[in-house]
Design a protein around this motif. Sequence first.
Motif, PDB file in Angstrom:
ATOM      1  N   GLY A  87       0.782  -1.222   0.000  1.00  0.00           N
ATOM      2  CA  GLY A  87       0.000   0.000   0.000  1.00  0.00           C
ATOM      3  C   GLY A  87       0.818   1.278   0.000  1.00  0.00           C
ATOM      4  N   LEU A  88       2.128   1.177  -0.101  1.00  0.00           N
ATOM      5  CA  LEU A  88       2.993   2.353  -0.124  1.00  0.00           C
ATOM      6  C   LEU A  88       3.310   2.696  -1.572  1.00  0.00           C
ATOM      7  N   TYR A  89       2.827   3.849  -2.048  1.00  0.00           N
ATOM      8  CA  TYR A  89       3.028   4.259  -3.434  1.00  0.00           C
ATOM      9  C   TYR A  89       3.787   5.572  -3.489  1.00  0.00           C
ATOM     10  N   ILE A  90       4.513   5.771  -4.571  1.00  0.00           N
ATOM     11  CA  ILE A  90       5.241   7.004  -4.837  1.00  0.00           C
ATOM     12  C   ILE A  90       4.321   7.925  -5.642  1.00  0.00           C
ATOM     13  N   ASP A  91       4.286   9.204  -5.286  1.00  0.00           N
ATOM     14  CA  ASP A  91       3.485  10.166  -6.043  1.00  0.00           C
ATOM     15  C   ASP A  91       4.096  10.316  -7.431  1.00  0.00           C
ATOM     16  N   PRO A  92       3.361   9.965  -8.500  1.00  0.00           N
ATOM     17  CA  PRO A  92       3.915  10.056  -9.858  1.00  0.00           C
ATOM     18  C   PRO A  92       4.366  11.458 -10.262  1.00  0.00           C
ATOM     19  N   ASN A  93       3.836  12.487  -9.607  1.00  0.00           N
ATOM     20  CA  ASN A  93       4.240  13.857  -9.934  1.00  0.00           C
ATOM     21  C   ASN A  93       5.717  14.114  -9.627  1.00  0.00           C
ATOM     22  N   CYS A  94       6.306  13.316  -8.734  1.00  0.00           N
ATOM     23  CA  CYS A  94       7.710  13.540  -8.381  1.00  0.00           C
ATOM     24  C   CYS A  94       8.660  13.146  -9.511  1.00  0.00           C
ATOM     25  N   PHE A  95       8.162  12.459 -10.534  1.00  0.00           N
ATOM     26  CA  PHE A  95       9.016  12.067 -11.651  1.00  0.00           C
ATOM     27  C   PHE A  95       9.171  13.179 -12.683  1.00  0.00           C
ATOM     28  N   GLY A  96       8.414  14.265 -12.537  1.00  0.00           N
ATOM     29  CA  GLY A  96       8.477  15.375 -13.478  1.00  0.00           C
ATOM     30  C   GLY A  96       7.364  15.289 -14.497  1.00  0.00           C
ATOM     31  N   LYS A  97       7.238  16.338 -15.279  1.00  0.00           N
ATOM     32  CA  LYS A  97       6.158  16.402 -16.267  1.00  0.00           C
ATOM     33  C   LYS A  97       6.476  15.625 -17.533  1.00  0.00           C
ATOM     34  N   ASP A  98       7.748  15.498 -17.867  1.00  0.00           N
ATOM     35  CA  ASP A  98       8.135  14.857 -19.123  1.00  0.00           C
ATOM     36  C   ASP A  98       8.558  13.416 -18.900  1.00  0.00           C
ATOM     37  N   MET A  99       7.995  12.528 -19.704  1.00  0.00           N
ATOM     38  CA  MET A  99       8.413  11.135 -19.751  1.00  0.00           C
ATOM     39  C   MET A  99       8.609  10.792 -21.216  1.00  0.00           C
ATOM     40  N   LEU A 100       9.768  10.249 -21.541  1.00  0.00           N
ATOM     41  CA  LEU A 100      10.097   9.932 -22.930  1.00  0.00           C
ATOM     42  C   LEU A 100      10.173   8.423 -23.104  1.00  0.00           C
ATOM     43  N   LEU A 101       9.278   7.873 -23.907  1.00  0.00           N
ATOM     44  CA  LEU A 101       9.275   6.442 -24.203  1.00  0.00           C
ATOM     45  C   LEU A 101      10.460   6.127 -25.095  1.00  0.00           C
ATOM     46  N   VAL A 102      11.296   5.165 -24.667  1.00  0.00           N
ATOM     47  CA  VAL A 102      12.476   4.795 -25.446  1.00  0.00           C
ATOM     48  C   VAL A 102      12.479   3.324 -25.853  1.00  0.00           C
TER      49      VAL A 102
END
Length: 114
Positions: A8-23
């Motif tokens: 039940g412990l999750y990381i807030d996805p906002n902490c990863f930043g606004k940009d995510m680049l699929l590689v």
Amino acid sequence: MNTITNTGLYIDPNCFGKDMLLVETAPYYEYIDKVRSNNILGYKYTVVLPQRGFEKLDVKISGNKLLDVKPGDNISVSFKDLQVKPYLMFRGDRPALMFTAQASDIVSNVGGKN
């Protein structure tokens, strides 16, 4: 000594930043008794996080392949219902903090979903 489990412990996805680049996109498989079968359960989407020093994060989405990227290219993406959980992996006598991530959908931020 108190212990915190990752249940039940999750990381807030906002902490990863606004940009995510699929590689990269790759299938992930079902395991039966710790042996990989040929049954594809879904796809793992590897993204890099520019606001986090270009660290990589693998996000699993069950079902059919939703988006792909050519080798050497990248696509700006976002995830629906992204959940990221921490866990410890022991490499020898050293623990390493790792993350497992899943989502319900992936969307290209340039021109919509592919």
